[in-house]
Design a protein around this motif. Structure first.
Motif, PDB file in Angstrom:
ATOM      1  N   THR A  14       0.958   5.228  -3.476  1.00 56.07           N
ATOM      2  CA  THR A  14       2.121   4.447  -3.902  1.00 56.07           C
ATOM      3  C   THR A  14       2.277   3.194  -3.044  1.00 56.07           C
ATOM      4  O   THR A  14       2.585   2.114  -3.551  1.00 56.07           O
ATOM      5  N   ALA A  58      10.692  -1.009   5.381  1.00 53.86           N
ATOM      6  CA  ALA A  58       9.682  -1.303   4.358  1.00 53.86           C
ATOM      7  C   ALA A  58       8.771  -0.094   4.231  1.00 53.86           C
ATOM      8  O   ALA A  58       8.651   0.690   5.170  1.00 53.86           O
ATOM      9  N   GLU A  95      -0.382   0.674  -4.184  1.00 49.07           N
ATOM     10  CA  GLU A  95      -0.033   0.087  -5.485  1.00 49.07           C
ATOM     11  C   GLU A  95       1.088  -0.943  -5.334  1.00 49.07           C
ATOM     12  O   GLU A  95       1.044  -2.009  -5.934  1.00 49.07           O
ATOM     13  N   GLY A  96       2.089  -0.609  -4.552  1.00 48.48           N
ATOM     14  CA  GLY A  96       3.188  -1.550  -4.316  1.00 48.48           C
ATOM     15  C   GLY A  96       2.725  -2.793  -3.594  1.00 48.48           C
ATOM     16  O   GLY A  96       3.146  -3.912  -3.915  1.00 48.48           O
ATOM     17  N   TRP A  97       1.851  -2.612  -2.619  1.00 47.08           N
ATOM     18  CA  TRP A  97       1.320  -3.743  -1.855  1.00 47.08           C
ATOM     19  C   TRP A  97       0.552  -4.682  -2.778  1.00 47.08           C
ATOM     20  O   TRP A  97       0.757  -5.895  -2.752  1.00 47.08           O
ATOM     21  N   HIS A 105       0.776  -4.939  -6.056  1.00 45.85           N
ATOM     22  CA  HIS A 105       1.686  -5.539  -7.024  1.00 45.85           C
ATOM     23  C   HIS A 105       2.454  -6.718  -6.412  1.00 45.85           C
ATOM     24  O   HIS A 105       2.592  -7.768  -7.038  1.00 45.85           O
ATOM     25  N   SER A 106       2.932  -6.554  -5.199  1.00 45.17           N
ATOM     26  CA  SER A 106       3.754  -7.602  -4.590  1.00 45.17           C
ATOM     27  C   SER A 106       2.937  -8.780  -4.070  1.00 45.17           C
ATOM     28  O   SER A 106       3.468  -9.873  -3.917  1.00 45.17           O
ATOM     29  N   ARG A 107       1.656  -8.598  -3.798  1.00 45.96           N
ATOM     30  CA  ARG A 107       0.866  -9.651  -3.177  1.00 45.96           C
ATOM     31  C   ARG A 107      -0.227 -10.227  -4.079  1.00 45.96           C
ATOM     32  O   ARG A 107      -0.875 -11.190  -3.690  1.00 45.96           O
ATOM     33  N   SER A 108      -0.417  -9.683  -5.262  1.00 43.98           N
ATOM     34  CA  SER A 108      -1.554 -10.107  -6.084  1.00 43.98           C
ATOM     35  C   SER A 108      -1.422 -11.512  -6.649  1.00 43.98           C
ATOM     36  O   SER A 108      -2.423 -12.109  -7.036  1.00 43.98           O
ATOM     37  N   SER A 109      -0.228 -12.077  -6.674  1.00 43.35           N
ATOM     38  CA  SER A 109      -0.097 -13.420  -7.240  1.00 43.35           C
ATOM     39  C   SER A 109      -0.635 -14.496  -6.306  1.00 43.35           C
ATOM     40  O   SER A 109      -0.899 -15.603  -6.746  1.00 43.35           O
TER      41      SER A 109
END
Length: 144
Positions: free
Chosen positions: A47, A9, A50-52, A54-58
């Motif tokens: 990066t 990861a 940003e990925g973190w 994006h993947s956890r914001s919901s």
């Protein structure tokens, strides 16, 4: 060793430095390796953040995401930049989705108990208090 950590990861520079230190890699060697990884783009905290986000914001509010990034070793400025995509509207949507999934199992409970549990759930997930109050009250009033 550092490459192996990156295959599972994405990792922040601080996480990799921590792993290298745990394996007794000399600090100057770790810094050199991590600097080189940054040069070639294998390690990039911006990066990663940003990925973190994006993947956890919901399922998380800005406050919880910021805390998670801090725990991953991402500096506050980089975290703030990554969190710019999490606006009030997206937090409201995420909170509404969470409440709608949970509220069905609470139908037999008193209104005050449902409100208290939903408030607590959203607060633990790092949603701002104004979002928590608005979303829970709208959902509870929508049931009546």
């Amino acid at each position: 060793m550092a490459l192996q950590q990156l295959t599972g990861a994405p990792r922040s520079r601080a996480q990799l430095a921590e792993k290298l230190a745990a394996k007794d890699v000399p600090a100057e060697v770790a810094v050199e390796v991590l600097d080189r990884f940054e040069e070639v783009g294998l390690v990039d905290d911006k990066t990663f953040a940003e990925g973190w986000v994006h993947s956890r914001s919901s399922g998380r509010g800005r406050r919880a995401l910021a805390q998670e990034l801090r725990m991953k070793g991402v500096d506050d400025e980089t975290a703030a930049e990554a969190l710019e995509v999490v606006d009030d509207a997206s937090q409201i949507e995420a909170a509404q989705a969470m409440v709608q999934r949970k509220v069905g199992a609470m139908r037999g409970l008193e209104r005050a108990v449902r409100e208290r549990r939903l408030f607590a759930m959203l607060a633990r997930r790092g949603f701002p208090s104004d979002v928590v109050v608005r979303v829970v009250r709208e959902e509870i009033q929508g049931e009546a």
